[in-house]
Write an enzyme that holds these catalytic residues in place. Structure first.
Site, PDB file in Angstrom:
ATOM      1  N   ASP A 151      -3.674   3.542  14.395  1.00  0.00           N
ATOM      2  CA  ASP A 151      -2.797   3.983  13.311  1.00  0.00           C
ATOM      3  C   ASP A 151      -3.221   5.380  12.883  1.00  0.00           C
ATOM      4  O   ASP A 151      -4.056   6.013  13.555  1.00  0.00           O
ATOM      5  CB  ASP A 151      -2.768   2.965  12.164  1.00  0.00           C
ATOM      6  CG  ASP A 151      -4.020   3.006  11.313  1.00  0.00           C
ATOM      7  OD1 ASP A 151      -4.988   3.694  11.690  1.00  0.00           O
ATOM      8  OD2 ASP A 151      -4.036   2.359  10.262  1.00  0.00           O
ATOM      9  N   ARG A 155       0.850  -1.198   0.000  1.00  0.00           N
ATOM     10  CA  ARG A 155       0.000   0.000   0.000  1.00  0.00           C
ATOM     11  C   ARG A 155       0.885   1.249   0.000  1.00  0.00           C
ATOM     12  O   ARG A 155       1.499   1.583   1.019  1.00  0.00           O
ATOM     13  CB  ARG A 155      -0.896  -0.022   1.252  1.00  0.00           C
ATOM     14  CG  ARG A 155      -1.819   1.180   1.340  1.00  0.00           C
ATOM     15  CD  ARG A 155      -2.964   0.969   2.310  1.00  0.00           C
ATOM     16  NE  ARG A 155      -2.593   1.022   3.714  1.00  0.00           N
ATOM     17  CZ  ARG A 155      -3.456   1.189   4.712  1.00  0.00           C
ATOM     18  NH1 ARG A 155      -4.745   1.326   4.454  1.00  0.00           N
ATOM     19  NH2 ARG A 155      -3.033   1.195   5.965  1.00  0.00           N
TER      20      ARG A 155
HETATM   21  C1  LIG Z   1      -6.974   1.714   9.550  1.00  0.00           C
HETATM   22  C2  LIG Z   1      -5.890   1.010   8.861  1.00  0.00           C
HETATM   23  O1  LIG Z   1      -5.231   1.542   8.010  1.00  0.00           O
HETATM   24  S1  LIG Z   1      -5.537  -0.549   9.376  1.00  0.00           S
HETATM   25  C3  LIG Z   1      -4.011  -0.970   8.646  1.00  0.00           C
HETATM   26  C4  LIG Z   1      -2.858  -0.315   9.251  1.00  0.00           C
HETATM   27  N1  LIG Z   1      -2.595  -0.766  10.604  1.00  0.00           N
HETATM   28  C5  LIG Z   1      -1.840  -1.845  10.835  1.00  0.00           C
HETATM   29  O2  LIG Z   1      -1.341  -2.430   9.886  1.00  0.00           O
HETATM   30  C6  LIG Z   1      -1.624  -2.293  12.251  1.00  0.00           C
HETATM   31  C7  LIG Z   1      -0.806  -3.536  12.272  1.00  0.00           C
HETATM   32  N2  LIG Z   1      -0.596  -4.053  13.616  1.00  0.00           N
HETATM   33  C8  LIG Z   1       0.436  -3.695  14.384  1.00  0.00           C
HETATM   34  O3  LIG Z   1       1.232  -2.867  14.006  1.00  0.00           O
HETATM   35  C9  LIG Z   1       0.593  -4.372  15.715  1.00  0.00           C
HETATM   36  O4  LIG Z   1      -0.156  -5.541  15.778  1.00  0.00           O
HETATM   37  C10 LIG Z   1       0.151  -3.506  16.916  1.00  0.00           C
HETATM   38  C11 LIG Z   1       0.991  -2.241  16.935  1.00  0.00           C
HETATM   39  C12 LIG Z   1      -1.305  -3.138  16.809  1.00  0.00           C
HETATM   40  C13 LIG Z   1       0.370  -4.290  18.209  1.00  0.00           C
HETATM   41  O5  LIG Z   1       1.739  -4.498  18.332  1.00  0.00           O
HETATM   42  P1  LIG Z   1       2.387  -5.292  19.576  1.00  0.00           P
HETATM   43  O6  LIG Z   1       1.683  -4.979  20.830  1.00  0.00           O
HETATM   44  O7  LIG Z   1       3.837  -5.033  19.483  1.00  0.00           O
HETATM   45  O8  LIG Z   1       2.104  -6.774  19.214  1.00  0.00           O
HETATM   46  P2  LIG Z   1       2.547  -8.036  20.052  1.00  0.00           P
HETATM   47  O9  LIG Z   1       3.660  -7.720  20.983  1.00  0.00           O
HETATM   48  O10 LIG Z   1       1.344  -8.663  20.639  1.00  0.00           O
HETATM   49  O11 LIG Z   1       3.094  -8.958  18.862  1.00  0.00           O
HETATM   50  C14 LIG Z   1       3.278 -10.347  19.006  1.00  0.00           C
HETATM   51  C15 LIG Z   1       3.988 -10.844  17.788  1.00  0.00           C
HETATM   52  O12 LIG Z   1       3.175 -10.642  16.635  1.00  0.00           O
HETATM   53  C16 LIG Z   1       3.875  -9.881  15.656  1.00  0.00           C
HETATM   54  N3  LIG Z   1       2.917  -8.970  15.037  1.00  0.00           N
HETATM   55  C17 LIG Z   1       1.986  -8.189  15.652  1.00  0.00           C
HETATM   56  N4  LIG Z   1       1.260  -7.534  14.720  1.00  0.00           N
HETATM   57  C18 LIG Z   1       1.738  -7.912  13.508  1.00  0.00           C
HETATM   58  C19 LIG Z   1       1.388  -7.573  12.191  1.00  0.00           C
HETATM   59  N5  LIG Z   1       0.377  -6.733  11.940  1.00  0.00           N
HETATM   60  N6  LIG Z   1       2.085  -8.125  11.184  1.00  0.00           N
HETATM   61  C20 LIG Z   1       3.084  -8.978  11.447  1.00  0.00           C
HETATM   62  N7  LIG Z   1       3.459  -9.358  12.686  1.00  0.00           N
HETATM   63  C21 LIG Z   1       2.795  -8.828  13.711  1.00  0.00           C
HETATM   64  C22 LIG Z   1       4.926  -9.121  16.428  1.00  0.00           C
HETATM   65  O13 LIG Z   1       5.995  -8.772  15.564  1.00  0.00           O
HETATM   66  C23 LIG Z   1       5.299 -10.125  17.489  1.00  0.00           C
HETATM   67  O14 LIG Z   1       6.173 -11.078  16.908  1.00  0.00           O
HETATM   68  P3  LIG Z   1       7.197 -11.965  17.807  1.00  0.00           P
HETATM   69  O15 LIG Z   1       6.367 -12.770  18.768  1.00  0.00           O
HETATM   70  O16 LIG Z   1       7.900 -12.801  16.796  1.00  0.00           O
HETATM   71  O17 LIG Z   1       8.075 -10.985  18.501  1.00  0.00           O
HETATM   72  O1  LIG Z   2      -7.211   1.687   5.859  1.00  0.00           O
HETATM   73  C1  LIG Z   2      -8.120   1.284   6.522  1.00  0.00           C
HETATM   74  C2  LIG Z   2      -9.036   2.124   7.238  1.00  0.00           C
HETATM   75  O2  LIG Z   2      -9.925   1.591   7.910  1.00  0.00           O
HETATM   76  O3  LIG Z   2      -8.866   3.341   7.154  1.00  0.00           O
HETATM   77 MG   LIG Z   3      -7.264   3.849   5.768  1.00  0.00          MG
END
Ligand SMILES: CC(=O)SCCNC(=O)CCNC(=O)[C@H](O)C(C)(C)COP(=O)(O)OP(=O)(O)OC[C@H]1O[C@@H](n2cnc3c(N)ncnc32)[C@H](O)[C@@H]1OP(=O)(O)O
Ligand SMILES: O=CC(=O)O
Ligand SMILES: [Mg+2]
Length: 566
Positions: free
Chosen positions: A467, A181
């Site tokens: 986010d 993205r």
């Molecule tokens: C509205 C929108 O635009 S939505 C799309 C954009 N938002 C996103 O993409 C959010 C993605 N998610 C994240 O960034 C994270 O999950 C968070 C920040 C919400 C939470 O993060 P944390 O609290 O650090 O997660 P946590 O400690 O529970 O992670 C556990 C494991 O999962 C992994 N993990 C957590 N989320 C993700 C993810 N989205 N992708 C890949 N791996 C992940 C961590 O790297 C960690 O790996 P490890 O056990 O090997 O160390």
């Molecule tokens: O990118 C996703 C959203 O919900 O905004």
């Molecule tokens: Mg969005």
């Protein structure tokens, strides 16, 4: 760090004093830090491709951004978005998009995450999409390192050694399909100047990724097609038309057939919901569907109606899929996609696992299950997960409700949604406003911004994923409540939101943040800076278009330092 306003970028430098420099084509100036690893991405040929895109499309992009401003003026003068009579023939015509490539026929669960190394590996091992947009703080280091990570991911060679835990991360034999993205049109890339102007952020994201990965992607990931993209925050089909031309240009450069590149468009602005057919039509050879970007959509509802005091929204937590305007949007999106033969993707549930509290964790999981059950029953073909811990539960809901089919394109036509009207799509959300709503917006907005300023674009706060899109809701809701001096009618206090009250809330919430994160982290973090930016934006007489445009100026670092004084 160099600070400048969005209209006040320093002039590009004629050269570099000593040290290694990037090998750039004519008219391109790189002002980000030199790094030998980055130079493998910022090659002369890749930069030439980005510069070609910039030169070919900059005027189209400027025109599209001017058109956004005109539309905003119309809405600010009392108008509302609606279906365009001039494109009725597109909405009523019988046409379909190109067939969905087999590589992405089944998209039941997609995980999203920033392009950080370990997360790219974890995501690819569990169902992936990589984000240069709202999950990423677009610092030079994050962006170019993100490209390094994606290149190794597509090549299949990416690994990561977590020294503290002595754990090595590698890709599984079977990995998920990668969607990338790029940023939205509005964001510049201030570390790359082309012909004296900062490059368009999304052209840099798309151009560098495509240039370096199209061949390996088609070999390793796309089963002969791709690469795949998600396109964010569009407001009109003319913007989709630009993307379509960019894709055609890229396919020509790569010598691959038209329609190889495939993209899913996020419908996440209020104006775009009236343009779904038109957007798919423009991208009909390159589309694999639409997605309900519901967090940005809520943000856009407030932004579009910023001058309409009769459309004030209730507490952020109350604006969910049970609101009529949100349900209508999702229903119409499904109907539109299926009629045109492509995927209708669901949205992001903000809940994340709660490790230290099994009861709360189960309650959060149950909310996610309910949301996903609603989506699959409504006809969505797949959905987003924010965290790998949610994937099994979401997968179970989707597989149990999809009748052994990879998607529901043909089985859930949703012709009933053909009757969704402009009024349905614009209906004001109902609910109360509370002091806790104001406090939570403030606490979350400041903490998110503090993280973003220090390089992290998605964070867990109070057991929810935050986010840029979710933080935007907090910001614009505070602005709206202040602007119109709303009464907080949901907690019996009957207070009116004004500058005095907001000032007190900011002070008290900053004290709470300090207690929660601890003295040391508070001092080291950028909470005070974040508070300043957030407060200014909430109290500005005119609503800023984006939180991150203002904040971006604080994360731009030009090298060599002091260059701006040359
Ligand atoms: C509205 C929108 O635009 S939505 C799309 C954009 N938002 C996103 O993409 C959010 C993605 N998610 C994240 O960034 C994270 O999950 C968070 C920040 C919400 C939470 O993060 P944390 O609290 O650090 O997660 P946590 O400690 O529970 O992670 C556990 C494991 O999962 C992994 N993990 C957590 N989320 C993700 C993810 N989205 N992708 C890949 N791996 C992940 C961590 O790297 C960690 O790996 P490890 O056990 O090997 O160390
Ligand atoms: O990118 C996703 C959203 O919900 O905004
Ligand atoms: Mg969005």
């Amino acid at each position: 760090m160099m600070e400048f306003g969005t209209n006040g970028y320093a002039a590009p430098a004629a050269g570099r004093k000593g040290g290694a420099a990037y090998d750039v084509p004519e008219g391109v100036d790189i002002r980000g830090r030199y790094d030998a690893e980055f130079a493998k991405i910022l090659t002369r040929d890749a930069l030439q491709f980005v510069a070609d895109l910039q030169r070919e499309f900059r005027n189209h992009i400027k025109y599209a951004m001017e058109s956004r401003k005109e539309a905003k003026m119309r809405y600010n003068n009392g108008g509302s978005p609606g279906f365009d009579p001039a494109t009725r023939y597109v909405r009523e015509g019988e046409w379909v998009c190109a067939p969905v490539p087999p590589a992405v026929a089944n998209r039941m669960v997609e995980i999203t995450g920033p392009t950080e190394r370990k997360m790219v590996i974890n995501a690819l091992n569990s169902g992936a999409k990589a984000d240069f947009e709202d999950a990423l703080s677009p610092s030079w280091e994050n962006l170019i390192r993100g490209h390094v990570n994606l290149k190794e991911a597509v090549d299949g060679t990416i690994s990561f050694h977590d020294k503290a835990r002595n754990r090595v991360y590698k890709l599984n034999d079977q990995t998920a399909k990668l969607f990338v993205r790029p940023r939205g049109w509005h964001l510049p890339e201030a570390h790359i100047f082309i012909d004296g102007e900062p490059a368009t952020g999304c052209l840099v994201d798309f151009g560098l990724y495509f240039y370096h990965n199209f061949a390996a992607f088609r070999r390793n990931q796309g089963a002969g097609s791709g690469p795949f993209f998600y396109l964010p925050k569009m407001e009109h089909s003319r913007e989709a038309k630009i993307w379509n031309s960019i894709f055609e240009r890229a396919e020509k450069m790569a010598g691959i057939e038209n329609g190889s590149i495939r993209a899913t468009v996020l419908i996440e602005t209020l104006p775009a919901v009236f343009q779904m057919d038109e957007i798919l039509y423009e991208l009909r050879d390159h589309s694999v569907g639409l997605n309900c970007g519901r967090w940005d959509y809520i943000f856009s509802y407030v932004k579009t109606f910023q001058a309409h005091p009769d459309r004030l929204i209730p507490d952020r937590v109350l604006v969910g899929m049970n609101q009529h305007f949100m349900r209508s949007y999702s229903d119409l999106l499904i109907r539109t996609c299926h009629r045109r033969g492509v995927h209708a993707m669901g949205g992001m549930a903000a809940q994340i696992p709660i490790r230290d509290d099994p009861v709360a964790n189960e309650a959060a999981l149950e909310l996610v299950r309910k949301d996903k059950l609603r989506e699959v029953r409504a006809g969505h073909d797949g959905t987003w997960a924010a965290h790998p811990g949610l994937i099994p539960a979401i997968m179970e809901v989707f597989t149990n409700n999809m009748r052994n089919s990879p998607h529901q394109i043909h089985s859930m036509k949703r012709d009933d949604a053909a009757n969704v009207t402009e009024e349905d799509l614009l209906q004001k959300p109902v609910g109360v406003r509370t002091m806790e709503g104001l406090r939570l917006n403030t606490r979350v907005g400041i903490q998110y911004l503090a993280a973003w300023l220090t390089g992290t674009g998605s964070v867990p706060l109070y057991h929810l994923m935050e986010d840029a899109a979710t933080a935007e809701i907090s910001r614009v809701q505070n602005w709206q409540w202040l602007k119109y001096g709303v009464e907080l009618d949901g907690d019996g206090l009957g207070l009116k939101v004004n500058l005095d009250l907001f000032g007190r809330v900011v002070e008290e919430e900053m004290a709470r943040i300090q207690r929660e994160v601890g003295q040391e982290r508070f001092k080291k973090g950028m909470y005070k800076e974040a508070c300043k930016i957030f407060t200014r934006q909430c109290t500005a007489p005119m609503l800023d278009d984006f939180l991150t445009l203002d904040a971006y100026n604080r994360i731009v670092i030009h090298h060599p330092k002091g260059l701006s004084k040359l």
